[in-house]
Design an enzyme around this catalytic site. Sequence first.
Site, PDB file in Angstrom:
ATOM      1  N   GLY A   1       1.029  21.906  34.404  1.00 54.64           N
ATOM      2  CA  GLY A   1       1.115  23.431  34.576  1.00 54.64           C
ATOM      3  C   GLY A   1       1.319  24.047  36.063  1.00 54.64           C
ATOM      4  O   GLY A   1       1.604  23.191  36.845  1.00 54.64           O
ATOM      5  N   ASN A   2       1.291  25.348  36.214  1.00 53.17           N
ATOM      6  CA  ASN A   2       1.396  25.710  37.674  1.00 53.17           C
ATOM      7  C   ASN A   2       0.205  26.909  37.809  1.00 53.17           C
ATOM      8  O   ASN A   2      -0.451  27.153  36.869  1.00 53.17           O
ATOM      9  CB  ASN A   2       2.845  26.310  37.589  1.00 53.17           C
ATOM     10  CG  ASN A   2       3.221  27.285  36.868  1.00 53.17           C
ATOM     11  OD1 ASN A   2       2.397  28.466  37.029  1.00 53.17           O
ATOM     12  ND2 ASN A   2       4.105  27.111  35.688  1.00 53.17           N
TER      13      ASN A   2
END
Length: 430
Positions: free
Chosen positions: A225-226
């Site tokens: 993810g980020n």
Amino acid sequence: MSTGRRIVVGITGGIAAYKAVNVVRAFVLLGDDVHVVATEAALRFVGRPTLEAISRNPVHTDLYEGVAEVRHVAIGQSADLIVIAPATANSIAKIALGLADDLLGNTILASTAPLVIAPAMHTEMWNNPATQANVATLRARGVTIVGPGIGRLTGADSGPGRMEEPDTIVAAALAVLDGQDPPVQDGAIQDRATHNLAGQDLAGRQVLISAGGTREPLDPVRFLGNRSSGRQGVALAEAAIARGATVTLVAAHLEVPEPAGVTVHNVSTALELQRDLQAAAFAADIIIMAAAVADYRPAEVQAGKIKKNVAGDRVSLDLVQNPDVLAGLVDHRRPGQVIVGFAAETEPDDALRRDLGRTKIQRKGCDLLVLNRVGWTEGFATVGNTIEVLDRAGDIVMEASGTKLSVAHRILDSILDSGLNGLRQDTPVA
Ligand code: CTP
């Protein structure tokens, strides 16, 4: 081959009625059973024999024909979809009021089928607050408004008001039939009701925004993810709603509450984000890609949890590249659409960061690029933001710093100020 669908094409009295022939033809070629309901005025612009030959069915006009079969309600009741093309300012006003003084008005009122309207009129009539209020009423009831496009009108003038091209209208109608364009939620109606239409420079516009950060699953419990929280995208949605737009938000893992009055599609991965944006893109006047999209996803998603004792001391991940969603939207954009990208860069040097932005806007092909600096402590999950907006020429057309909501308003200002496709509505709305 027959689709088994019954499509009613309503034609009202504008010059663009001649283009409605191609709308009818496109549905017939798809295999639909097409019934034309034309107003008296429409038949001054396009001939009944043409419409009958193309639709392969009688054209209906008169409220007092076929009374024995109760035609004034039968046509609407049996329709799977009603498309009005072109819809004049007058016909839009009548539909908004629920008037039934002709066969088309009766057909619409008697139908529960989705309604798609393609307005066509002069720019002044489209921009008139009465028309904008009527369009807002119809949108709030879940009616799909396609266009109008921007360009040369019947006289020497040009601007917003041109009927959309038949292919675009039919594509929008098919998407509605596929359930890709859900009607505006009740919340939107309430939210708009709390706003006076005065000064709403995005009234009648459809804005599509992506927000948040995608997640690419590795196994049932882990993902790549980020750090995007979705705050800037949500602030853009709130600002656009406050300025009268109809807003669709494609949201990936928001860390903030969904904004009120917005149609939200929740997605997880880049491919899901792409799917929902593509489905909603046809109707949008403005698309803003604020989401942080994963550039890569695991080549294989493990069915069970990856176990340490099986994987060993060092693990490498095999990743494949995700599609560039923004570039894809640009490639398939419909005429008149404004597309805005975001670029989050860690480069601390201002000049070098702008150069990265210039390269990126050329690569992506969008109209404007919102450039911001991100780092361990900047950009993500913060209330404030500092941005620059670049145009295609690489010029900085706006700089802003402040809360994400104030920055959102400045971004919308710069979209309108850019004058792209006649978006600026200088006519004051009373
Ligand atoms: N974007 C996209 N699809 C991707 C990656 C990014 O649509 N697969 C969009 C983002 O939503 C943003 C813009 O492209 O509007 C720029 O994103 P960014 O991550 O800054 O750029 P990249 O294309 O990933 O380029 P780079 O990795 O070189 O920074």
